[in-house]
Write an enzyme that holds these catalytic residues in place. Structure first.
Site, short mmCIF file in Angstrom:
data_model
loop_
_atom_site.label_atom_id
_atom_site.label_comp_id
_atom_site.label_asym_id
_atom_site.label_seq_id
_atom_site.Cartn_x
_atom_site.Cartn_y
_atom_site.Cartn_z
N HIS A 190 38.55 41.47 32.63
CA HIS A 190 39.75 41.96 33.32
C HIS A 190 40.97 41.09 33.03
O HIS A 190 42.10 41.51 33.26
CB HIS A 190 39.51 42.17 34.83
CG HIS A 190 39.51 40.95 35.69
ND1 HIS A 190 38.36 40.29 36.08
CD2 HIS A 190 40.53 40.26 36.26
CE1 HIS A 190 38.68 39.27 36.85
NE2 HIS A 190 39.98 39.23 36.99
N ASP A 213 31.73 40.72 33.10
CA ASP A 213 33.19 40.62 33.07
C ASP A 213 33.64 39.46 32.17
O ASP A 213 34.15 38.45 32.65
CB ASP A 213 33.69 40.43 34.52
CG ASP A 213 35.19 40.67 34.65
OD1 ASP A 213 35.89 40.67 33.62
OD2 ASP A 213 35.66 40.87 35.78
N SER A 253 39.90 33.48 37.92
CA SER A 253 39.17 34.40 37.07
C SER A 253 39.14 33.85 35.66
O SER A 253 40.17 33.44 35.12
CB SER A 253 39.83 35.76 37.06
OG SER A 253 39.34 36.50 38.13
N1 ARG Z 1 38.73 41.19 42.24
C1 ARG Z 1 39.07 40.65 40.95
C2 ARG Z 1 40.27 39.67 41.06
O1 ARG Z 1 40.93 39.68 42.07
C3 ARG Z 1 39.48 41.70 40.00
C4 ARG Z 1 38.36 42.30 39.25
C5 ARG Z 1 38.86 43.36 38.33
N2 ARG Z 1 38.08 44.55 38.56
C6 ARG Z 1 38.51 45.66 39.22
N3 ARG Z 1 37.69 46.64 39.44
N4 ARG Z 1 39.76 45.78 39.61
O2 ARG Z 1 41.07 39.59 40.14
N1 ASP Z 2 39.37 38.13 40.69
C1 ASP Z 2 40.24 36.99 40.92
C2 ASP Z 2 41.08 36.64 39.69
O1 ASP Z 2 41.33 37.48 38.86
C3 ASP Z 2 39.45 35.81 41.36
C4 ASP Z 2 39.36 35.72 42.84
O2 ASP Z 2 40.31 36.11 43.52
O3 ASP Z 2 38.33 35.24 43.32
O4 ASP Z 2 41.61 35.56 39.58
#
Ligand code: ARG
Ligand code: ASP
Length: 737
Positions: A92, A228, A658
């Site tokens: 991502h 990911d 991330s």
């Molecule tokens: N929760 C993850 C973070 O905050 C994002 C992961 C990306 N995947 C998604 N389905 N949006 O960045």
């Molecule tokens: N998914 C988040 C990021 O892209 C990581 C988190 O918030 O734990 O940085």
């Protein structure tokens, strides 16, 4: 058992000292630490299981592992995994760059991409990675002689000047870049000496069926089944320094890169996360936390629920709509889901109640302390200021989410640039030409815009706005509403059929036929009128007051931080995250926040295949992956006929982490961080070791996908793979050996 008693006492708000102790299982550590301060934690880290000296993690001589961690793009982390500049990060995090490279002929989201050699690596325009070579505490140079209670405007001016001067000195002394940022709410300042590379190329990207498997449904959720990850390579000039893209640039020669340990981990094993957490606010007052918990989050969640409902419905109707809204939906849903977890986590923990209790203790101390006269009034001042701001914050959150969340109203802002064109008094041909160019520049917006979808969003969101903000409605809104007999659907029909901004075609037609007097048409456009009304209301009644409020609160937050640290000298305060390089440490650990369901700390490939659904966009497992699974063709990476996919641990992480390397007790790579569990997303405000877990891709899954699925074994030859728990890395840090 103890956990249950604990929870009940927490739920009922009864925080006993005993509960406090029991709530902290060994090894769960709150904190995002500055790498240059790890010496102070070495003993504790060793006790928790670390086996390497902390100066191997960070040191001043350029040989630390900090040289193997990069800020990837503007808000992610990446890690070097070979001497040839190979970088691992999240799928991502690479998504935006790959979107620019992907087309219907070369659909990397559907098929993935794995270069077969360096020539096949694809340059990513605009992508950068930044190394943090060194950090230094420069508080004395920035703050000396400035009194704590000097008001922020005057203080800020002096500080800005000192920062600029000091940054310049560091930059010219090091021939690198230097940035100074505030820590502990501005009670400390640190300089980071950085190098930003700008020739970055795509190396490997699994298809969405692996890299985004489970999509929004599994987002923020444990158990998780997403691979990911993606890979890039840093290229440099002949001198190994940052250089513009050139075909013949050599790969960056890395002296420090992570050894990869494939022997796995078990529950309770020590882990560290090394990366760039974006935001935490652990030390704010109950008044500020309540604004998040009971105003900002709930309003955003309510508005986004409506918007997502409409989008989801329209996306299911046509493939075209799906493609237009899928990426926007992911962004809107990411915050929406996180905030729901956040509210729940704060609730379960009675976080505001605990802060209030803490504040009572603080006040007692502040009333008697001699050398910090300002401490006494901080909380009262905060309470009064926050109370005054609450209504404005509430209103502006509705403005932002429920009004400006309508794409057409937001697009109304584009009318400003059109109007400016008319004001220039250009001759007709030039006017047409300029307007056409402006219209063409808005192509990006219209490519992913569907007016029928947005009209339904308008109806849903403005209904919410009219109900919740009756006392605040700008005149334009009420006039329009009344003109349509208080029928929001009729109002929407009218707005969308008459606005020039509702489609690219209408806008183009307007530009092509524009005459000098036509600015009146824009000035009468309903999208502009609604945008202008909300914008004017914000400018006149909200923004200046909120700006003053936040400035004043920032001033109080700084003093409050200082006083909290003075009051509790024994406590190890970490500075809140601010997208600078940090280390957090914890343990591999399952999740059992409320019992009786306990989630193990690891997921496996059989669970991925069990979720396979050929009719679903997000749960469709690629055919080749299923074949590999059926044959158990896991190569060197399987574990007794199984394939680990993801795991959780109790490291304190935040948005920005991330892509961060997840390391074992020897500083070897065992996974790549990519998310947090729903139960613990409140960790940006309140870290609960029972509920907060970071989620990582198991490095063995990454290697398996690279080699067996992507057929890119040549990349693995570049890496330093360590197999056993016992041996120490061969060339993790060659320079220092
Ligand atoms: N929760 C993850 C973070 O905050 C994002 C992961 C990306 N995947 C998604 N389905 N949006 O960045
Ligand atoms: N998914 C988040 C990021 O892209 C990581 C988190 O918030 O734990 O940085």
């Amino acid at each position: 058992m103890s956990l249950k008693i604990n929870l009940i006492s927490l739920l009922t708000g009864g925080m006993s000292f005993l509960a406090c102790i029991m709530a902290t299982p060994a090894g769960a550590k709150e904190g995002v630490w500055i790498p240059a301060t790890l010496k102070a934690h070495e003993k504790d880290m060793r006790k928790e299981g670390l086996e390497i000296p902390v100066d191997q993690i960070y040191n001043e001589n350029g040989t630390g592992l900090n040289n193997a961690v990069v800020l990837f793009g503007k808000g992610c982390t990446g890690e070097l995994i070979s001497s040839k500049g190979l970088i691992l990060t999240n799928h991502h995090c690479g998504y935006g760059s790959v979107q620019g490279l992907s087309s219907t002929e070369n659909d990397y989201f559907a098929n993935g991409y794995f270069a077969k050699n360096m020539q096949e690596e694809i340059p990513c325009k605009g992508l950068t990675v930044t190394f943090i070579r060194r950090m230094e505490n420069v508080t004395d140079r920035i703050l000396t002689g400035i009194s704590d209670t000097m008001k922020d405007a005057a203080r800020d001016a002096i500080i800005a000047e000192r920062i600029a001067k000091t940054e310049k000195e560091f930059a010219s002394a090091t021939h690198m870049d230097a940035q100074i940022k505030p820590y502990y709410e501005g009670n400390q300042y640190w300089v980071a000496i950085t190098e930003t590379y700008r020739d970055i190329r795509l190396v490997g990207f699994p298809p969405n069926g692996i890299g985004a498997f489970g999509g929004d449904v599994e987002n923020w959720i444990w158990p998780r089944h997403t691979g990911d990850f993606s890979m890039f390579r840093v290229y440099a000039g002949a001198d190994n320094k940052p250089a513009d893209y050139a075909k013949n640039n050599p790969p960056y020669r890395a002296d420090q890169f992570f050894a990869i340990n494939t022997s796995g981990y078990k529950e309770g094993d020590f882990t560290m996360v090394y990366g760039f957490p974006g935001t935490t606010k652990e030390y704010i007052s109950s008044y500020e936390l309540k604004q998040v918990y009971s105003i900002i989050d709930p309003i955003s969640i309510a508005a986004r629920s409506r918007k997502l409902d409409v989008w989801t419905k329209h996306m299911a109707w046509t493939r075209e709509n799906f493609l237009k809204y899928t990426s926007k939906r992911a962004g809107v849903a990411n915050g929406w889901k996180k905030w729901q977890g956040e509210v729940r986590g704060l609730d379960v923990n009675n976080a505001t109640g605990k802060k209030e209790l803490y504040e009572k203790g603080f006040q007692k101390w502040a009333d008697t302390v001699q050398d910090m006269p300002f401490a006494k009034n901080i909380l009262t001042d905060m309470r009064k200021s926050a109370q005054k701001a609450d209504a404005l914050i509430r209103q502006d959150q509705y403005n932002k989410e429920a009004v400006l969340g309508v794409e057409l109203i937001q697009q109304g802002s584009a009318a400003e640039s059109l109007i400016t064109c008319f004001r220039l008094g250009l001759p007709k041909e030039q006017l047409e030409d300029t307007l056409k160019k402006l219209a063409a520049n808005m192509g990006g917006f219209y490519k992913n815009y569907d007016a029928a979808t947005d009209k339904d969003v308008f109806i849903s969101l403005l209904t919410l706005y009219f109900t919740k903000c009756a006392a605040w409605l700008p005149e334009e809104f009420t006039t329009e509403y009344r003109a349509h007999n208080q029928d929001i659907v009729a109002m929407a029909e009218d707005v969308y059929s008459s606005s020039i901004l509702a489609s690219q075609d209408k806008l183009n037609a307007f530009a092509a036929a524009a005459k000098s007097g036509d600015s009146t048409k824009i000035l009468a456009d309903p999208a502009w009128l609604l945008y202008n009304a909300i914008n004017t209301m914000r400018k006149e009644k909200i923004t200046p007051f909120l700006k003053d409020y936040y400035t004043h609160m920032h001033y109080l937050d700084r003093l409050y931080m200082k006083a909290q640290m003075a009051r509790d000298k024994k406590k190890d305060f970490y500075p809140d995250a601010n997208l600078t390089l940090r280390v957090s440490y914890g343990k591999v650990k399952g999740l059992d926040p409320e019992g009786p369901a306990t989630y193990s700390f690891q997921t496996r490939l059989n669970e991925v295949v069990a979720l396979d659904d050929s009719t679903s966009d997000i749960f469709k497992v690629p055919k080749k992956l299923k074949e590999l699974y059926r044959k158990k063709d896991y190569g060197r990476w399987g574990v007794n006929g199984t394939m680990p996919v993801a795991f959780i641990a109790s490291n304190h992480t935040s948005g920005g982490n991330s892509g961060s390397p997840v390391l074992n007790k020897k500083g070897e790579l065992i996974g790549t961080n990519f998310d947090r569990a729903y139960e613990g997303t409140m960790s940006d405000y309140y870290f609960d070791p029972n509920r907060c877990r970071n989620i990582s891709v198991d490095i063995r899954y990454t290697l398996f996908v690279i080699e067996k699925f992507g057929g890119a074994g040549w990349l693995i030859d570049e890496m330093n793979i360590v197999k056993s728990q016992g041996t120490s890395p061969k060339s993790q840090n060659p320079k220092s050996r």
